[in-house]
Scaffold this motif. Structure first.
Motif, PDB file in Angstrom:
ATOM      1  N   VAL A   1       4.230  -4.660   6.357  1.00  0.00           N
ATOM      2  CA  VAL A   1       5.742  -5.346   6.208  1.00  0.00           C
ATOM      3  C   VAL A   1       6.264  -5.736   5.253  1.00  0.00           C
ATOM      4  N   GLY A   2       7.415  -6.182   5.022  1.00  0.00           N
ATOM      5  CA  GLY A   2       7.705  -6.946   3.688  1.00  0.00           C
ATOM      6  C   GLY A   2       8.542  -6.168   2.747  1.00  0.00           C
ATOM      7  N   GLN A   3       8.868  -6.814   1.454  1.00  0.00           N
ATOM      8  CA  GLN A   3       9.930  -6.246   0.856  1.00  0.00           C
ATOM      9  C   GLN A   3       9.487  -4.889  -0.007  1.00  0.00           C
ATOM     10  N   ALA A   4       8.084  -4.525   0.066  1.00  0.00           N
ATOM     11  CA  ALA A   4       7.867  -3.373  -0.716  1.00  0.00           C
ATOM     12  C   ALA A   4       7.723  -2.084   0.121  1.00  0.00           C
ATOM     13  N   VAL A   5       8.202  -2.157   1.681  1.00  0.00           N
ATOM     14  CA  VAL A   5       7.954  -0.939   2.381  1.00  0.00           C
ATOM     15  C   VAL A   5       9.196   0.048   1.952  1.00  0.00           C
ATOM     16  N   PRO A   6       8.457   1.060   1.720  1.00  0.00           N
ATOM     17  CA  PRO A   6       9.674   2.128   0.857  1.00  0.00           C
ATOM     18  C   PRO A   6      10.630   2.689   1.836  1.00  0.00           C
ATOM     19  N   ASP A   7      11.772   3.005   1.251  1.00  0.00           N
ATOM     20  CA  ASP A   7      12.794   3.565   1.920  1.00  0.00           C
ATOM     21  C   ASP A   7      12.530   4.950   1.929  1.00  0.00           C
ATOM     22  N   THR A   8      11.753   5.668   0.957  1.00  0.00           N
ATOM     23  CA  THR A   8      11.394   6.908   1.058  1.00  0.00           C
ATOM     24  C   THR A   8      10.059   7.132   0.637  1.00  0.00           C
TER      25      THR A   8
ATOM     26  N   VAL B   1       0.703  -1.160   0.028  1.00  0.00           N
ATOM     27  CA  VAL B   1       0.092   0.039   0.028  1.00  0.00           C
ATOM     28  C   VAL B   1       0.899   1.065  -0.171  1.00  0.00           C
ATOM     29  N   LEU B   2       1.666   1.228   1.015  1.00  0.00           N
ATOM     30  CA  LEU B   2       2.738   2.311   0.929  1.00  0.00           C
ATOM     31  C   LEU B   2       3.470   2.525  -0.270  1.00  0.00           C
ATOM     32  N   ALA B   3       4.040   1.421  -0.875  1.00  0.00           N
ATOM     33  CA  ALA B   3       5.054   1.552  -2.221  1.00  0.00           C
ATOM     34  C   ALA B   3       3.840   2.055  -3.122  1.00  0.00           C
ATOM     35  N   LEU B   4       2.692   1.521  -3.374  1.00  0.00           N
ATOM     36  CA  LEU B   4       1.892   2.022  -4.344  1.00  0.00           C
ATOM     37  C   LEU B   4       1.594   3.531  -4.289  1.00  0.00           C
ATOM     38  N   ALA B   5       1.314   4.067  -2.910  1.00  0.00           N
ATOM     39  CA  ALA B   5       1.147   5.450  -2.877  1.00  0.00           C
ATOM     40  C   ALA B   5       2.203   6.285  -3.194  1.00  0.00           C
ATOM     41  N   ALA B   6       3.635   5.814  -2.914  1.00  0.00           N
ATOM     42  CA  ALA B   6       4.731   6.681  -3.281  1.00  0.00           C
ATOM     43  C   ALA B   6       5.001   6.496  -4.782  1.00  0.00           C
ATOM     44  N   GLN B   7       4.671   5.296  -5.511  1.00  0.00           N
ATOM     45  CA  GLN B   7       4.816   5.320  -6.956  1.00  0.00           C
ATOM     46  C   GLN B   7       3.989   6.066  -7.782  1.00  0.00           C
TER      47      GLN B   7
ATOM     48  N   ALA C   1      -4.432   5.853   1.487  1.00  0.00           N
ATOM     49  CA  ALA C   1      -3.641   4.406   1.619  1.00  0.00           C
ATOM     50  C   ALA C   1      -3.661   4.303   3.268  1.00  0.00           C
ATOM     51  N   VAL C   2      -4.045   2.888   3.284  1.00  0.00           N
ATOM     52  CA  VAL C   2      -4.554   2.343   4.640  1.00  0.00           C
ATOM     53  C   VAL C   2      -3.586   1.007   4.804  1.00  0.00           C
TER      54      VAL C   2
END
Length: 232
Positions: free
Chosen positions: A144-151, A124-130, A138-139
């Motif tokens: 957790v996991g591989q998609a949690v963004p760095d920024t 969800v966070l990756a999608l919102a960032a991209q 975004a909820v």
């Protein structure tokens, strides 16, 4: 007896290919768009039920099948399946899902909301960032996991997080740090809620023994109200 929410398996295009998902329409036939992102177990009956519940609340809801049909209820296998899904591949599928919904005849909103759990919360966070302004809400639930963004500089969506104070997979201190990072880097509206519960407290299949009906109901009500207010 209430009319059953129409739902169906569907296919949509992605960058370089196609993907599959579970689509549920509201009783009215039209509504704002929401993507539902699976946990590491796959596109399970629980995630389909969550998708149907959102449809019953008025949304056009799509749960992409990020594993391509694989489902498990074994923790070790789920971890292996998650590790085999590159964040980039998941992002392609979710980008395709976003465009699919925005072009769908039943969708009335100009933006898309996203809600996800565990691995899906990270996506969800990756999608919102991209996807920037395409995602208005975004909820993440204990993401957790591989998609949690760095920024989070690309996030334009309002963010409502739901995290557990007894989460062994994502300690509450990390969640609090993430909340502040999203707020400072994106400038978006950010609100995190913390619950006296364990990881996956919303999953009523209770696969890891942490389901909490009271906390799940509270978090779900907050999430639905948030999506209704911001996905337009």
């Amino acid at each position: 007896m209430a009319e059953k929410t129409p739902h169906q398996n569907t296919t949509f295009t992605t960058e370089g290919g196609t993907a599959h998902g579970y689509l549920a329409l509201p009783p009215s036939g039209t509504g704002p768009a929401v993507i539902v992102i699976q946990e590491w177990w796959g596109l399970t009956d629980h995630i389909k039920d969550v998708t149907d519940r959102l449809a019953a609340d008025g949304f056009v809801a799509l749960a992409p099948d990020l594993y391509g049909g694989w489902i498990t209820h074994d923790g070790d296998e789920a971890g292996e399946m998650m590790s085999k899904l590159p964040a980039e591949e998941g992002a392609k599928q979710l980008a395709g899902a976003t465009d699919f919904l925005l072009e769908h005849e039943a969708v009335t909103s100009k933006t898309v909301g996203a809600i996800g759990f565990c691995m899906g919360g990270g996506f969800v966070l990756a999608l919102a960032a991209q996807q920037g302004a395409k995602i208005s809400a975004a909820v993440p639930f204990y993401g957790v996991g591989q998609a949690v963004p760095d920024t989070y500089t690309g996030v334009k969506a309002a963010v409502q997080g739901h995290y557990a104070e007894q989460d062994a997979m994502y300690p509450v201190e990390e969640a609090q740090a993430q909340e502040e990072q999203i707020r400072s880097e994106s400038g978006a509206e950010v609100e995190f809620h913390y619950y006296d519960a364990g990881h996956a407290f919303h999953n009523d299949e209770n696969l890891i023994g942490t389901y909490d009906a009271e906390k799940a109901k509270l978090a779900w009500g907050r999430a639905v109200d948030f999506l209704k207010a911001r996905v337009v």
